[in-house]
Design an enzyme around this catalytic site. Structure first.
Site, PDB file in Angstrom:
ATOM      1  N   HIS A 254       0.668  -1.226   0.179  1.00  0.00           N
ATOM      2  CA  HIS A 254       0.024   0.135   0.082  1.00  0.00           C
ATOM      3  C   HIS A 254       0.650   1.363  -0.212  1.00  0.00           C
ATOM      4  CE1 HIS A 254      -3.094   2.830   1.173  1.00  0.00           C
ATOM      5  NE2 HIS A 254      -2.185   3.241   2.044  1.00  0.00           N
TER       6      HIS A 254
ATOM      7  N   HIS B 217     -25.022  24.549  20.273  1.00  0.00           N
ATOM      8  CA  HIS B 217     -25.267  25.234  19.171  1.00  0.00           C
ATOM      9  C   HIS B 217     -24.676  26.450  19.088  1.00  0.00           C
ATOM     10  CE1 HIS B 217     -28.012  21.883  18.326  1.00  0.00           C
ATOM     11  NE2 HIS B 217     -28.793  22.445  17.420  1.00  0.00           N
TER      12      HIS B 217
HETATM   13  C1  LIG Z   1      -9.717  11.115   5.529  1.00  0.00           C
HETATM   14  C2  LIG Z   1      -8.669  10.185   5.473  1.00  0.00           C
HETATM   15  N1  LIG Z   1      -8.252   9.404   6.298  1.00  0.00           N
HETATM   16  C3  LIG Z   1      -7.189   8.692   6.366  1.00  0.00           C
HETATM   17  C4  LIG Z   1      -6.261   8.971   5.234  1.00  0.00           C
HETATM   18  C5  LIG Z   1      -4.843   7.815   5.290  1.00  0.00           C
HETATM   19  N2  LIG Z   1      -4.923   7.010   4.265  1.00  0.00           N
HETATM   20  C6  LIG Z   1      -4.490   6.912   3.207  1.00  0.00           C
HETATM   21  S1  LIG Z   1      -4.836   5.564   2.427  1.00  0.00           S
HETATM   22  C7  LIG Z   1      -5.855   4.958   3.564  1.00  0.00           C
HETATM   23  C8  LIG Z   1      -6.547   3.518   3.090  1.00  0.00           C
HETATM   24  C9  LIG Z   1      -6.090   2.827   2.323  1.00  0.00           C
HETATM   25  O1  LIG Z   1      -6.886   1.803   1.926  1.00  0.00           O
HETATM   26  P1  LIG Z   1      -7.672   1.855   0.526  1.00  0.00           P
HETATM   27  O2  LIG Z   1      -8.759   3.083   0.379  1.00  0.00           O
HETATM   28  O3  LIG Z   1      -8.368   0.507   0.387  1.00  0.00           O
HETATM   29  O4  LIG Z   1      -6.569   2.063  -0.766  1.00  0.00           O
HETATM   30  P2  LIG Z   1      -5.406   0.852  -1.040  1.00  0.00           P
HETATM   31  O5  LIG Z   1      -5.002   0.279  -0.065  1.00  0.00           O
HETATM   32  O6  LIG Z   1      -6.364   0.026  -1.948  1.00  0.00           O
HETATM   33  O7  LIG Z   1      -4.576   1.601  -1.760  1.00  0.00           O
HETATM   34  C10 LIG Z   1      -5.600   5.786   4.622  1.00  0.00           C
HETATM   35  C11 LIG Z   1      -6.237   5.376   5.817  1.00  0.00           C
HETATM   36  C12 LIG Z   1      -6.574   9.589   4.021  1.00  0.00           C
HETATM   37  N3  LIG Z   1      -5.946   9.733   2.979  1.00  0.00           N
HETATM   38  N4  LIG Z   1      -7.732  10.413   4.335  1.00  0.00           N
END
Ligand SMILES: Cc1ncc(C[n+]2csc(CCOP(=O)(O)OP(=O)(O)O)c2C)c(N)n1
Length: 688
Positions: free
Chosen positions: A274, A485
């Site tokens: 990732h 509020h």
């Molecule tokens: C609002 C938010 N929270 C946390 C993150 C940090 N973050 C980046 S990618 C990700 C999750 C990755 O999982 P997925 O969306 O399935 O992407 P993949 O692993 O398939 O690349 C997180 C938690 C973010 N970019 N935005």
């Protein structure tokens, strides 16, 4: 399951497709590896479906990325931006290979997440998960609204699709349900979302956190849903995209079972693919396993490039074809065509603000939210590009344009939007509408709930998007609803967002000036912070500086009656300006000469020249600030000679005037605090 076994189940696309897809994959892999930073997994897994979209469906012109009727593409999973940069490069946008080699480096056009305005072809800044999906809903709404306004029988001049690529994280975020629900409700049939259903997030398998039936969820929102089981099956993805386009009544979600880090022998289908470079050895193994030259890196086969670059001719001819259709439209409907150009160019019509409202004391007392509503009615009738509404608080926020109709499912000509109680999505939808161009989007709620839409507001500021927020019930002065509020920390919160202009007008006439400024600005968001309670109307004959003073952020509303310098400056914003004026009168009877500075926007005032600010706030004069909000931030204006009447705790539930009194917003306290500062200064003065 072992990665190799998984690989074996995946269909092999025809040779040229495969070459192109691997080109995308390995450009992304090499970008991340060279930067030693970034996310290779999503690009590797999603390259095939992105290729299916960009090669078979998406209408775009790399040589003119901004032509109005192009399809929009948003990579909502912004962390996978290496894929987007690779696509932009190979299809011929102004993004040379050199830029890919500078991925995530200072000054490059390939930043760590896609940034609107930095890279040609990037339609939206993404990275905060979920926002891009809601931006897409906003773009699809803009397309529907502009189509309803401008298209005529036989002349579809607004006729494009909005595509969004989302990941698990996008769909886990609550905003995806808010936005998905709105899109389904509105029957936005030209919104098509590709879902990289790779079962992996940062902490591991989606089994840890995300087990609901996503297809059923979106079907329940009213979406058309399809599933593609084999990730590299370009033809099936292309077919699903065709089905989605043919489904005109519902937005579409296409879940493609992708494999994060596809092809990496040790990292595919694991969270390790990732968020970090594969590592030199794993890059080598992956390339070898997929018959790709290990070096040089950034290998771009001629054949693949030649195929991708057909996008330029395709895009040119799509644009030329649209331009000739637009010409025919302009011949038949010259006024409409000129109007379309005007709104797309963000030009305001001649005389849009001539004779805008001027209120008199006889109109008052009037809440600034009410004054704002009256301005919206007039501006809304002069500016058909104004479109917006409220998160189910229209009667309170006064955001309706009378006679402009509702934007309703399949009846998209109305300009009054009902966002429902979905502030986060409302903010992101407004961003999508602004990004699309052709509209001046606005949205309202109670000021305290701006916290629910901070993420999109931050992005609006980052992208200098002309979005207008209408926040009412702006202080403890709103009264009975109590501390839940009563906004306290929101003013300083919004002021601290770089590029966000926060305007807290003192009365109806300052509200008119605030709206004139907001509409005329065209760049960057403006937050109007308005009262629930009635306020006296300031007489323009007595206070002629209002129209020219408001755009400067702070100005002398009422100077010291003495010919010499005042003894003290009272700075106030919004409803507290009236308190300052009364305090000034009372202080005069006590032999103290006070100047009242109205400061509707600290941000705009801070941006004025040193000379101007020194004229308003001479450095050696004591200052008392009166604002029903957190005192944080004011100190930077004045240093030690300051006392602030503000709020540094949460409010209380009681009638508004009572609450105000208990928190020290009384003439008595203004005078007491003013004397306090003066006494303090006297104590500090060196003995004669
Ligand atoms: C609002 C938010 N929270 C946390 C993150 C940090 N973050 C980046 S990618 C990700 C999750 C990755 O999982 P997925 O969306 O399935 O992407 P993949 O692993 O398939 O690349 C997180 C938690 C973010 N970019 N935005």
């Amino acid at each position: 399951m072992a990665p190799s076994a998984t690989l074996a189940t995946i269909a092999t696309p025809p040779a040229l497709d495969e070459l192109c897809i691997n080109t995308l994959r390995f450009l992304a892999v090499d970008m991340v590896q060279k930067a030693n930073s970034g996310h290779p997994g999503l690009p590797m897994g999603s390259a095939a479906m992105a290729y299916a979209l960009w090669d078979r469906s998406l209408t775009f012109n790399p040589h003119d990325p901004d032509w109005p009727d192009r399809d929009r593409f948003i990579l909502s999973a912004g962390h996978g931006c290496a894929l987007l940069y690779a696509l932009l490069h190979v299809t011929g946008f102004d993004l040379p290979l050199e830029e890919l080699k500078k991925f995530r480096q200072w000054g490059s056009r390939t930043p760590g997440h896609p940034e609107f305005g930095k890279t040609p072809g990037v339609e939206a800044t993404t990275g905060p998960l979920g926002q891009g999906l809601a931006n897409g809903v906003g773009m699809a709404i803009a397309e529907a609204a502009l189509g309803a306004r401008f298209n005529r029988p036989g002349h579809q001049i607004v006729d494009h699709y909005t595509y969004v690529l989302v990941s698990d994280g996008d769909l886990e975020e609550g905003i995806s349900s808010e936005a998905g629900s709105i899109a389904g409700h509105q029957h936005l049939g030209k919104l098509i979302v590709l879902y990289a259903d790779n079962h992996i997030t940062i902490e591991g398998s989606t089994e840890l956190t995300f087990t609901e039936d996503r297809m059923a969820r979106f079907a329940a929102f009213g979406w058309h849903v399809q599933r593609v089981e084999r990730s590299n099956d370009v033809e099936t993805v292309a077919l699903a995209l065709n089905n989605a386009r043919e489904e005109t009544d519902r937005p579409s979600l296409i879940a493609v079972r992708t494999h994060i880090g596809f092809g990496s022998p040790n990292k595919q289908d694991t969270a390790a693919a990732h968020g970090e470079a594969l590592g030199l050895e794993e890059v080598r193994l992956t390339k070898e396993g997929m018959d790709w030259p290990v070096s040089p890196s950034f290998h771009t086969p001629e054949e693949a490039l030649e195929h991708f670059r057909k996008a330029v001719a395709r895009g040119n001819s799509a644009q030329t074809e649209w331009e000739s259709r637009f010409k025919a439209y302009a011949q038949q409907y010259p006024d409409l065509a000129a109007e379309f150009q005007r709104v797309i160019d963000r030009r305001l019509p001649e005389g849009w603000d001539v004779g805008l409202l001027a209120f008199t004391p006889a109109d008052g007392p009037m809440a600034t939210r009410v004054a704002s509503g009256k301005v919206i009615e007039i501006l809304g009738s002069r500016l058909p590009e104004m479109m917006g509404g409220s998160a189910d608080l229209g009667p309170s926020t006064h955001t309706n344009i009378d006679g402009a109709g509702n934007f309703e499912p399949q009846d998209w000509a109305g300009r009054n939007m009902h966002f429902g109680i979905r502030e986060n999505a409302m903010g992101a939808i407004l961003n999508g509408m602004a990004l699309h161009r052709g509209l001046i989007p606005y949205g309202g709620t109670f000021f305290v709930f701006c916290d629910y839409m901070r993420p999109p507001m931050r992005l609006a500021a980052m992208n200098a998007l002309p979005v207008i927020y209408i926040f009412t019930h702006d202080s403890i002065g709103m009264g009975e609803d109590g501390p839940t509020h009563q906004p306290v920390e929101q003013l300083i919160g919004l002021r601290s967002i770089p590029g966000m202009v926060v305007l807290r007008p003192a009365d109806a006439n300052e509200t008119v000036a605030a709206w004139r400024l907001a509409i005329g600005r065209k760049q960057g968001p403006v937050a109007m912070v308005l009262t629930r309670q009635g306020l006296p109307v300031l007489d323009l004959n007595l206070y002629p500086a209002i129209p020219t003073g408001v755009p400067l952020g702070g100005y002398i509303l009422a100077d010291s009656p003495a010919t010499e310098r005042p003894d003290i400056i009272l700075i106030a914003t919004g409803s507290e300006v009236h308190l300052a004026l009364e305090g000034r009168d009372r202080l005069l009877t006590e032999g103290v000469h006070a100047r009242v500075v109205s400061m509707p926007s600290t941000n705009l005032f801070a941006a004025q020249s040193d000379e101007y600010r020194e004229t308003i706030l001479p450095a050696d004069l004591p200052i008392l600030v009166i604002e029903a909000g957190s005192p944080l931030g004011w100190q930077s204006f004045v240093g030690p000679r300051i006392a602030v009447i503000g709020i540094d705790t949460f409010g209380s539930s009681a009638p508004g005037p009572v609450v105000m009194e208990h928190y020290g917003f009384t003439v008595e306290n203004v005078c007491k605090q003013a004397h306090h500062v003066l006494d303090r200064l006297k104590e500090k003065a060196p003995c004669a």
